[in-house]
Every structure is written in structure tokens, then in C-alpha cells.
Design a protein around this motif. Structure first.
Motif, PDB file in Angstrom:
ATOM      1  N   GLU A 184       0.834  -1.210   0.000  1.00 53.29           N
ATOM      2  CA  GLU A 184       0.000   0.000   0.000  1.00 53.29           C
ATOM      3  C   GLU A 184       0.863   1.253   0.000  1.00 53.29           C
ATOM      4  OE1 GLU A 184      -2.344  -0.442   3.463  1.00 53.29           O
ATOM      5  OE2 GLU A 184      -3.491  -2.160   2.705  1.00 53.29           O
ATOM      6  N   LEU A 185       1.888   1.251   0.838  1.00 54.55           N
ATOM      7  CA  LEU A 185       2.804   2.397   0.896  1.00 54.55           C
ATOM      8  C   LEU A 185       3.568   2.535  -0.415  1.00 54.55           C
ATOM      9  CD1 LEU A 185       4.295   4.659   2.414  1.00 54.55           C
ATOM     10  CD2 LEU A 185       5.845   2.897   3.309  1.00 54.55           C
ATOM     11  N   ALA A 186       4.054   1.424  -0.947  1.00 56.94           N
ATOM     12  CA  ALA A 186       4.820   1.455  -2.183  1.00 56.94           C
ATOM     13  C   ALA A 186       3.979   1.990  -3.338  1.00 56.94           C
ATOM     14  CB  ALA A 186       5.342   0.057  -2.516  1.00 56.94           C
ATOM     15  N   ASP A 187       2.721   1.603  -3.383  1.00 58.28           N
ATOM     16  CA  ASP A 187       1.835   2.095  -4.444  1.00 58.28           C
ATOM     17  C   ASP A 187       1.644   3.605  -4.328  1.00 58.28           C
ATOM     18  OD1 ASP A 187       1.550  -0.416  -5.477  1.00 58.28           O
ATOM     19  OD2 ASP A 187      -0.362  -0.829  -4.488  1.00 58.28           O
ATOM     20  N   GLU A 188       1.493   4.094  -3.101  1.00 59.34           N
ATOM     21  CA  GLU A 188       1.325   5.537  -2.894  1.00 59.34           C
ATOM     22  C   GLU A 188       2.570   6.300  -3.334  1.00 59.34           C
ATOM     23  OE1 GLU A 188       0.357   8.747   0.720  1.00 59.34           O
ATOM     24  OE2 GLU A 188       0.668   6.622   1.160  1.00 59.34           O
ATOM     25  N   HIS A 193      23.733  -5.952   4.381  1.00 64.41           N
ATOM     26  CA  HIS A 193      23.206  -5.058   5.405  1.00 64.41           C
ATOM     27  C   HIS A 193      21.763  -4.686   5.110  1.00 64.41           C
ATOM     28  CE1 HIS A 193      22.477  -1.497   7.807  1.00 64.41           C
ATOM     29  NE2 HIS A 193      22.337  -0.783   6.715  1.00 64.41           N
ATOM     30  N   HIS A 194      21.454  -4.334   3.866  1.00 63.47           N
ATOM     31  CA  HIS A 194      20.095  -3.926   3.521  1.00 63.47           C
ATOM     32  C   HIS A 194      19.102  -5.075   3.659  1.00 63.47           C
ATOM     33  CE1 HIS A 194      19.598   0.203   1.872  1.00 63.47           C
ATOM     34  NE2 HIS A 194      20.923   0.176   1.901  1.00 63.47           N
ATOM     35  N   LEU A 222      11.020 -11.188  10.211  1.00 60.75           N
ATOM     36  CA  LEU A 222      10.193  -9.984  10.222  1.00 60.75           C
ATOM     37  C   LEU A 222       9.725  -9.680   8.809  1.00 60.75           C
ATOM     38  CD1 LEU A 222      12.461  -7.703  12.444  1.00 60.75           C
ATOM     39  CD2 LEU A 222      10.323  -8.768  13.144  1.00 60.75           C
ATOM     40  N   ASP A 223       8.564  -9.080   8.705  1.00 61.48           N
ATOM     41  CA  ASP A 223       8.125  -8.642   7.381  1.00 61.48           C
ATOM     42  C   ASP A 223       8.976  -7.446   6.961  1.00 61.48           C
ATOM     43  OD1 ASP A 223       6.169  -5.942   7.491  1.00 61.48           O
ATOM     44  OD2 ASP A 223       6.407  -7.013   9.391  1.00 61.48           O
ATOM     45  N   PHE A 224       8.980  -7.167   5.667  1.00 54.55           N
ATOM     46  CA  PHE A 224       9.885  -6.172   5.095  1.00 54.55           C
ATOM     47  C   PHE A 224       9.714  -4.792   5.723  1.00 54.55           C
ATOM     48  CE2 PHE A 224      10.808  -2.875   1.922  1.00 54.55           C
ATOM     49  CZ  PHE A 224      12.132  -3.180   1.635  1.00 54.55           C
ATOM     50  N   GLU A 236      13.461   5.893   4.925  1.00 51.57           N
ATOM     51  CA  GLU A 236      12.963   5.964   3.547  1.00 51.57           C
ATOM     52  C   GLU A 236      13.946   5.299   2.588  1.00 51.57           C
ATOM     53  OE1 GLU A 236      10.734   8.365   6.044  1.00 51.57           O
ATOM     54  OE2 GLU A 236      12.911   8.564   5.710  1.00 51.57           O
ATOM     55  N   HIS A 237      15.240   5.468   2.844  1.00 55.50           N
ATOM     56  CA  HIS A 237      16.237   4.849   1.968  1.00 55.50           C
ATOM     57  C   HIS A 237      16.161   3.329   2.032  1.00 55.50           C
ATOM     58  CE1 HIS A 237      19.915   3.795  -0.032  1.00 55.50           C
ATOM     59  NE2 HIS A 237      20.435   3.312   1.091  1.00 55.50           N
ATOM     60  N   HIS A 238      15.958   2.772   3.225  1.00 57.78           N
ATOM     61  CA  HIS A 238      15.882   1.318   3.340  1.00 57.78           C
ATOM     62  C   HIS A 238      14.603   0.763   2.725  1.00 57.78           C
ATOM     63  CE1 HIS A 238      19.085  -0.752   5.724  1.00 57.78           C
ATOM     64  NE2 HIS A 238      19.509   0.501   5.762  1.00 57.78           N
ATOM     65  N   LEU A 239      13.537   1.516   2.790  1.00 56.83           N
ATOM     66  CA  LEU A 239      12.291   1.055   2.175  1.00 56.83           C
ATOM     67  C   LEU A 239      12.329   1.177   0.658  1.00 56.83           C
ATOM     68  CD1 LEU A 239       9.651   2.583   4.622  1.00 56.83           C
ATOM     69  CD2 LEU A 239      10.289   0.172   4.410  1.00 56.83           C
ATOM     70  N   PHE A 240      12.979   2.233   0.167  1.00 60.03           N
ATOM     71  CA  PHE A 240      13.039   2.492  -1.270  1.00 60.03           C
ATOM     72  C   PHE A 240      14.483   2.809  -1.657  1.00 60.03           C
ATOM     73  CE2 PHE A 240       8.922   3.873   0.410  1.00 60.03           C
ATOM     74  CZ  PHE A 240       8.064   3.054  -0.323  1.00 60.03           C
ATOM     75  N   PRO A 241      15.348   1.789  -1.682  1.00 62.17           N
ATOM     76  CA  PRO A 241      16.777   2.034  -1.900  1.00 62.17           C
ATOM     77  C   PRO A 241      17.128   2.622  -3.252  1.00 62.17           C
ATOM     78  CG  PRO A 241      16.289  -0.317  -1.910  1.00 62.17           C
ATOM     79  CD  PRO A 241      15.056   0.359  -1.430  1.00 62.17           C
ATOM     80  N   ASN A 242      16.251   2.488  -4.247  1.00 64.45           N
ATOM     81  CA  ASN A 242      16.548   3.079  -5.560  1.00 64.45           C
ATOM     82  C   ASN A 242      15.885   4.443  -5.755  1.00 64.45           C
ATOM     83  OD1 ASN A 242      13.956   2.048  -5.684  1.00 64.45           O
ATOM     84  ND2 ASN A 242      14.094   1.470  -7.842  1.00 64.45           N
TER      85      ASN A 242
END
Length: 369
Positions: A33-37, A137-138, A271-273, A302-308
Motif C-alpha cells: 500500500e505504501l509502495a503504491d502511494e 546489510h540492507h 520480520l516482514d519487510f 525511507e532509503h531502506h524502504l526504497f533504496p533506488n
């Protein structure tokens, strides 16, 4: 990076129960849901103008530093040039980090070679070695025996590592927080050594390993040769030591606050992502100076959730990520820069006392109730 759908959020003992009572796709969908937003907001789109400005500006600064070096000549004012060079080389490290995460170009090949050039030619580091370490690490930040950033080394980041330290090593480990920042001045030298060792590793099948080794050695050799030819021995040695110290300190001071002192995840816990990345990461409140000092890594969550995601978009994604975490009851940590450094020092000095309890998984607690 592993798909968030591949992870089950639960304790090692409650994995099967969690599967039946709390389907894993329910947790994966929370990140989806977050990724789609974020995707709809356009924040994952490349920012070519921003990065070309950063690249050209950093290269110009690098050239300007060396022009200053040759103009000043035999003078102790060269130590100011050494400091400037250490800061500029750190910026190349940040650009190499962004390229390695494919933030700059759409083409994986362009990103890989950009990272390789910035890392090896400008910073004297092995891109291949660093990428492999950083990817681990990521995938599992702050997880014991998995994340190399909290593995055994000069510092003891977990009670298990501390327990193996005896004698003088144990004495140092119990006071290590006070030595953390002085030791960062050696991190630049350590990175050079590790890069050379990786290039010499005959068991490694990493592509371009030999080329990177040749570039790193040529860069370091040319650097030392210039110092020896144009400066007296004492000044040349001081210049090299100070530049290395500034480089190591700047890199370490940017990476350390992100996870040090945050919860440690036991080796077998799953753990979930979303929670894996958010709950063990720490953001640093930003402004232009902090963003520049830390290369955008102050938006660590934010970087770990969306590294690119391009570095300049991380702060724009922050309100969405924070609101989403608050809605789900997921702890979102953000502190000031100096407060974060105090937390790192305090944690390291008390790692045997304050990191003894395992990471308390909210789902595991719910299953026990």
C-alpha cells in the motif's frame, strides 16, 4: 533485495501459528500500500538534472582542491587542502553509494560503472566488495550474524560479541563508546585495505575484481607519489594522515547514526519487510547542511524502504512513510544529529547491559497474549 512477500512477521517459535492466524500476505500488503502511494507520487522517477549537478559540482570541487594544492606548495596551509580533499572524496563515496543503488540512471550498467568509477578512481574503494557487504546489510539490518555492519570487529555491537572479549580487549569494549569517533579516523585506511584484500582474493569470482584492484592501486600510488614529489616528507605524511582521517570520519559519522543503538534482531527471528527496515533504523532531522553532511542518509528509513529512490526525493517521501507507520502503530524514530551521536556513544558504552534483551517482536507478544 528479498521481496517483502517472502518474509513472515513473527518470532522463531511462533512462525507456524503466525502463518495460520496472521497470513503473511497481510503484512506484505501493508508495504505494498505504501509502495503504491509512493510510486503514484512519482518519487521513484530518476532525477537526472539533480545528479548531473551533483556530479559536475563534485568533480569541479575535486579539481579546485588540487589546483589549490599546487598553488600553495610547501606550506602548512596544505593541511586545509587535506581537510577539503577528505570532504570531497566523501562526496564521491556518497555518489558511488547512490549509483550502486541504481538511483542515478535507469540502466543498471550505467549505474554500476558510474559507481565503480566514483568508488575506485576517486575514493580508492572496491565497488564490488562494498556492494556485496552493503547488500547484506540492507537485506537484514541489525540482525545478529547476518548484518556485517554489526559483526565482530574493532567495536562490539552486540552482547554476544562483547562476551568473547577478555583482558585488555574486554576493558576497551566496556568503554568503547568514548573511542568510537576517534576510531572513525582510521576507517578510511581500513576501507582501502579491505578493498585491496578483496581484489587480491583468488577465491572470489566477482567480475571486474582485477580491474578495480588495478584502479585502486594506481589511484593510491599516484596520490602518494604526488605528495612525496611536491611536499617535504613530514608535511606529505601529515597531509596523507589528515586526509585519510577526515575521509574516514565523514563516512563513519554519516553511516553510524542510522542503526547503531537501535534494536538488535536475533539471528532466527523473521520480520516482514516494512517492520524489518523501519523498526531498526533511525532518521536524523534534516536541513540543507545535514543532508549534505550525511549524503541523504539521514533519511535512513525511507532509503531502506526504497533504496533506488533518488536521494533528493527521500525527504519528500518522509511524510507518507511516517503517516503510514503511525497508522499501523509501527515505531518511527527520528532525532537530531547531535542527539543521535550521543545515543550511539551511550549504546556502545552499555552494549552489555542495554542490548541484552532480544528485539521484542510485536506479533510475538500478541501471540503470547
Amino acid at each position: 533485495m528479498n521481496s517483502p512477500r517472502a518474509r513472515l512477521f513473527g518470532s522463531p517459535q511462533s512462525s507456524s501459528a503466525a502463518t495460520s492466524r496472521f497470513p503473511s500476505n497481510a503484512y506484505a500488503s501493508q508495504f505494498t500500500e505504501l509502495a503504491d502511494e509512493v510510486r503514484r507520487s512519482g518519487l521513484l522517477e530518476r532525477k537526472h538534472a539533480y545528479y548531473w549537478t551533483q556530479i559536475c559540482g563534485t568533480i569541479f570541487a575535486f579539481i579546485a582542491v588540487w589546483v589549490g594544492f599546487f598553488l600553495i606548495g610547501d606550506s602548512w596551509f596544505q593541511l586545509l587542502i587535506a581537510v577539503a580533499l577528505g570532504v570531497v572524496v566523501t562526496q564521491f563515496g556518497f555518489l558511488g553509494h547512490d549509483a550502486a543503488h541504481r538511483q542515478i540512471f535507469r540502466s543498471p550498467t550505467w549505474n554500476a560503472w558510474t559507481a565503480r568509477v566514483f568508488a575506485a578512481a576517486f575514493a580508492g574503494l572496491s565497488y564490488t566488495w562494498w556492494r556485496a557487504k552493503h547488500n547484506r546489510h540492507h537485506q537484514a539490518p541489525n540482525q545478529e550474524d547476518v548484518d556485517p555492519d554489526i559483526g565482530p570487529g574493532a567495536m562490539a555491537f552486540t552482547p554476544a560479541v562483547l562476551a568473547r572479549r577478555t583482558g585488555l580487549s574486554g576493558w576497551f569494549a566496556r568503554r568503547q563508546g568514548w573511542w568510537f569517533f576517534p576510531l572513525l579516523t582510521l576507517e578510511g585506511l581500513n576501507l582501502h585495505v579491505e578493498s585491496i584484500k578483496a581484489g587480491l582474493d583468488r577465491q572470489s569470482g566477482a567480475p571486474w575484481r582485477r580491474l578495480e584492484l588495478a584502479v585502486v592501486l594506481t589511484r593510491l600510488g599516484a596520490y602518494v607519489t604526488i605528495l612525496v614529489l611536491f611536499l617535504p616528507p613530514g608535511l606529505a605524511a601529515s597531509f596523507l594522515a589528515l586526509q585519510m582521517a577526515v575521509f574516514g570520519f565523514c563516512l563513519g559519522a554519516a553511516f553510524a547514526p542510522a542503526h547503531k543503538g537501535m534494536p538488535i534482531v536475533p539471528r532466527t527471528m523473521k520480520l516482514d519487510f516494512l517492520r524489518r527496515q523501519v523498526m531498526v533504523s533511525r532518521n536524523i532531522r534534516g536541513n540543507f547542511a545535514v543532508d549534505s553532511w550525511m549524503g541523504g542518509l539521514n533519511y535512513q528509513i525511507e532509503h531502506h524502504l526504497f533504496p533506488n529512490m533518488p536521494r533528493c526525493n527521500l525527504k519528500r517521501a518522509q511524510p507518507m512513510v511516517r503517516a503510514h507507520c503511525e497508522q499501523l502503530g509501527i515505531t518511527y524514530t527520528e532525532v537530531g544529529l547531535f542527539r543521535s551521536y550521543l545515543m550511539v556513544v551511550d549504546y556502545l558504552n552499555n552494549v552489555g547491559l542495554r542490548a541484552r534483551d532480544p528485539f521484542d517482536c510485536p506479533l510475538a507478544v500478541q501471540l503470547r497474549d
